[in-house]
Enzyme design. Sequence first.
Site, PDB file in Angstrom:
ATOM      1  N   ASN A 124       0.852  -1.189   0.000  1.00 14.66           N
ATOM      2  CA  ASN A 124       0.000   0.000   0.000  1.00 14.66           C
ATOM      3  C   ASN A 124       0.895   1.249   0.000  1.00 14.66           C
ATOM      4  OD1 ASN A 124      -1.421   2.269   1.085  1.00 14.66           O
ATOM      5  ND2 ASN A 124      -3.069   0.905   1.721  1.00 14.66           N
ATOM      6  N   HIS A 149       0.968   6.207   1.910  1.00 12.97           N
ATOM      7  CA  HIS A 149       1.694   7.155   2.747  1.00 12.97           C
ATOM      8  C   HIS A 149       2.923   7.767   2.076  1.00 12.97           C
ATOM      9  CE1 HIS A 149      -1.336   6.735   5.611  1.00 12.97           C
ATOM     10  NE2 HIS A 149      -1.166   5.429   5.697  1.00 12.97           N
ATOM     11  N   HIS A 154      -5.603   3.715  -1.733  1.00 13.27           N
ATOM     12  CA  HIS A 154      -6.925   4.097  -1.222  1.00 13.27           C
ATOM     13  C   HIS A 154      -7.212   5.535  -1.628  1.00 13.27           C
ATOM     14  CE1 HIS A 154      -9.633   4.463   2.653  1.00 13.27           C
ATOM     15  NE2 HIS A 154     -10.271   4.781   1.546  1.00 13.27           N
ATOM     16  N   ARG A 203      -9.293   8.327  -0.993  1.00 10.45           N
ATOM     17  CA  ARG A 203     -10.272   8.771   0.009  1.00 10.45           C
ATOM     18  C   ARG A 203     -11.107   9.917  -0.530  1.00 10.45           C
ATOM     19  NH1 ARG A 203     -10.400   8.116   5.542  1.00 10.45           N
ATOM     20  NH2 ARG A 203      -9.163   6.365   6.253  1.00 10.45           N
ATOM     21  N   ARG A 233      -6.838  12.904   0.966  1.00 13.80           N
ATOM     22  CA  ARG A 233      -5.763  13.339   1.863  1.00 13.80           C
ATOM     23  C   ARG A 233      -4.407  12.746   1.466  1.00 13.80           C
ATOM     24  NH1 ARG A 233      -7.495  10.104   7.299  1.00 13.80           N
ATOM     25  NH2 ARG A 233      -9.409  11.252   6.901  1.00 13.80           N
ATOM     26  N   GLU A 255      -8.676   0.701  -3.309  1.00 19.06           N
ATOM     27  CA  GLU A 255      -9.507   0.767  -2.094  1.00 19.06           C
ATOM     28  C   GLU A 255     -10.390   1.987  -2.158  1.00 19.06           C
ATOM     29  OE1 GLU A 255      -7.610   0.848   1.670  1.00 19.06           O
ATOM     30  OE2 GLU A 255      -6.452  -0.936   1.222  1.00 19.06           O
ATOM     31  N   THR A 302      -7.073   6.679  10.243  1.00 22.29           N
ATOM     32  CA  THR A 302      -6.918   5.585   9.308  1.00 22.29           C
ATOM     33  C   THR A 302      -8.202   4.760   9.353  1.00 22.29           C
ATOM     34  OG1 THR A 302      -5.571   3.653   8.740  1.00 22.29           O
ATOM     35  CG2 THR A 302      -5.755   4.174  11.074  1.00 22.29           C
ATOM     36  N   THR A 303      -8.284   3.740   8.502  1.00 18.41           N
ATOM     37  CA  THR A 303      -9.506   2.937   8.450  1.00 18.41           C
ATOM     38  C   THR A 303      -9.623   2.151   9.748  1.00 18.41           C
ATOM     39  OG1 THR A 303      -9.076   2.792   6.093  1.00 18.41           O
ATOM     40  CG2 THR A 303     -10.796   1.364   6.966  1.00 18.41           C
ATOM     41  N   GLU A 347     -11.308  -9.144   3.062  1.00 14.87           N
ATOM     42  CA  GLU A 347     -10.033  -8.817   3.694  1.00 14.87           C
ATOM     43  C   GLU A 347     -10.307  -8.645   5.176  1.00 14.87           C
ATOM     44  OE1 GLU A 347      -7.365  -6.146   1.749  1.00 14.87           O
ATOM     45  OE2 GLU A 347      -6.451  -5.521   3.644  1.00 14.87           O
ATOM     46  N   HIS A 356      -3.764  -4.487   7.790  1.00 12.07           N
ATOM     47  CA  HIS A 356      -3.884  -3.290   8.618  1.00 12.07           C
ATOM     48  C   HIS A 356      -2.971  -3.403   9.833  1.00 12.07           C
ATOM     49  CE1 HIS A 356      -5.839   0.614   9.136  1.00 12.07           C
ATOM     50  NE2 HIS A 356      -5.383   0.461  10.360  1.00 12.07           N
ATOM     51  N   GLY A 369       1.100  -1.351   4.367  1.00 14.21           N
ATOM     52  CA  GLY A 369       1.497  -0.038   3.898  1.00 14.21           C
ATOM     53  C   GLY A 369       2.309   0.765   4.888  1.00 14.21           C
ATOM     54  N   HIS A 370       1.643   1.279   5.917  1.00 12.59           N
ATOM     55  CA  HIS A 370       2.248   2.303   6.768  1.00 12.59           C
ATOM     56  C   HIS A 370       3.605   1.891   7.324  1.00 12.59           C
ATOM     57  CE1 HIS A 370       2.744   4.566  10.584  1.00 12.59           C
ATOM     58  NE2 HIS A 370       2.360   5.566   9.812  1.00 12.59           N
TER      59      HIS A 370
HETATM   60  N1  PXP Z   1      -5.927  -3.143   4.026  1.00 18.61           N
HETATM   61  C1  PXP Z   1      -6.874  -2.182   4.005  1.00 18.61           C
HETATM   62  C2  PXP Z   1      -8.243  -2.553   3.546  1.00 18.61           C
HETATM   63  C3  PXP Z   1      -6.561  -0.865   4.384  1.00 18.61           C
HETATM   64  O1  PXP Z   1      -7.521   0.078   4.372  1.00 18.61           O
HETATM   65  C4  PXP Z   1      -5.235  -0.560   4.745  1.00 18.61           C
HETATM   66  C5  PXP Z   1      -4.835   0.848   5.065  1.00 18.61           C
HETATM   67  O2  PXP Z   1      -5.646   1.436   5.920  1.00 18.61           O
HETATM   68  C6  PXP Z   1      -4.303  -1.592   4.752  1.00 18.61           C
HETATM   69  C7  PXP Z   1      -4.664  -2.872   4.395  1.00 18.61           C
HETATM   70  C8  PXP Z   1      -2.882  -1.346   5.117  1.00 18.61           C
HETATM   71  O3  PXP Z   1      -2.764  -0.952   6.447  1.00 18.61           O
HETATM   72  P1  PXP Z   1      -1.400  -0.399   6.967  1.00 18.61           P
HETATM   73  O4  PXP Z   1      -1.109   0.862   6.216  1.00 18.61           O
HETATM   74  O5  PXP Z   1      -1.643  -0.179   8.415  1.00 18.61           O
HETATM   75  O6  PXP Z   1      -0.357  -1.450   6.694  1.00 18.61           O
END
Ligand code: PXP
Length: 249
Positions: free
Chosen positions: A12, A15, A48, A50, A54, A75, A105-106, A156, A199, A221-222
């Site tokens: 992802n 960021h 994603h 949004r 953002r 996403e 965040t989500t 997911e 996540h 991602g993050h």
């Molecule tokens: N999966 C989904 C559906 C997400 O919305 C996100 C980001 O919010 C992620 C995975 C990745 O999460 P992270 O950035 O915390 O790794």
Amino acid sequence: MAELIPLRLGVNIDHVATVRNARGGAYPDPLRAAKIAEEAGADGITAHLREDRRHISDADIDGLMDVLSVPLNFEMAATDEMQKIALRHKPHAVCIVPEKREERTTEGGLEVARDENRLAHFIAPLRDAGCRVSIFIAAEMRQIEAANRIGAEVIELHTGAYCEAHADGLFEERDAELVRLCEMSNFAHSLGLEVHAGHGLTYDTVAPVAAIAEVRELNIGHFLIGEAIFLGLEPAIREMRTIMDEARK
Ligand code: PXP
């Protein structure tokens, strides 16, 4: 028990866009990050878009559709605006997530069970357009059953509660969350759903989730973008891939 199937890594890149947008302008470029992620062994790129733009922008999605050699997992929230954008691009996968403007965040999974009719109508044209529709949900039986009923091909599972419990040192709670993720992956697989997870995953938390036989894809991602500051993006992703592959053996 499912046979051991390969585990995909979706990187992802939201960021990278967050850092870019902190200053405006074009640097750092999420498309460049996506190409490096491909080189490092990502099986897909997740972004994603949004409602408030953002991080990822409409132009980023246009660019990703043009440059990627691996599938894009787009996403989005279940809104008319996003549906139109998805139908214009027809990405490989569309992941429907809940979205609140005020959240950082989500925060949780989608409440599918209470919104079944609307969501069934919402995803039908996306499926007809050839997108694999995934629904981001908590590891709960009623959400999985509802996702199955509305015609999703993929779910997911939200790993946030598991990761937070680990970060807070609440190891009993963490282990209970992990058991739940295992059981619900198994349940979803038994219904014929493909299972993804993500996540908050880090080098410390990824292995037990990667070891769940029914999980076919992790979206991360993050942590990876953060680690890239210290290691560089390519080594950061390669390290994640190695931990996932080791856990899978
Ligand atoms: N999966 C989904 C559906 C997400 O919305 C996100 C980001 O919010 C992620 C995975 C990745 O999460 P992270 O950035 O915390 O790794």
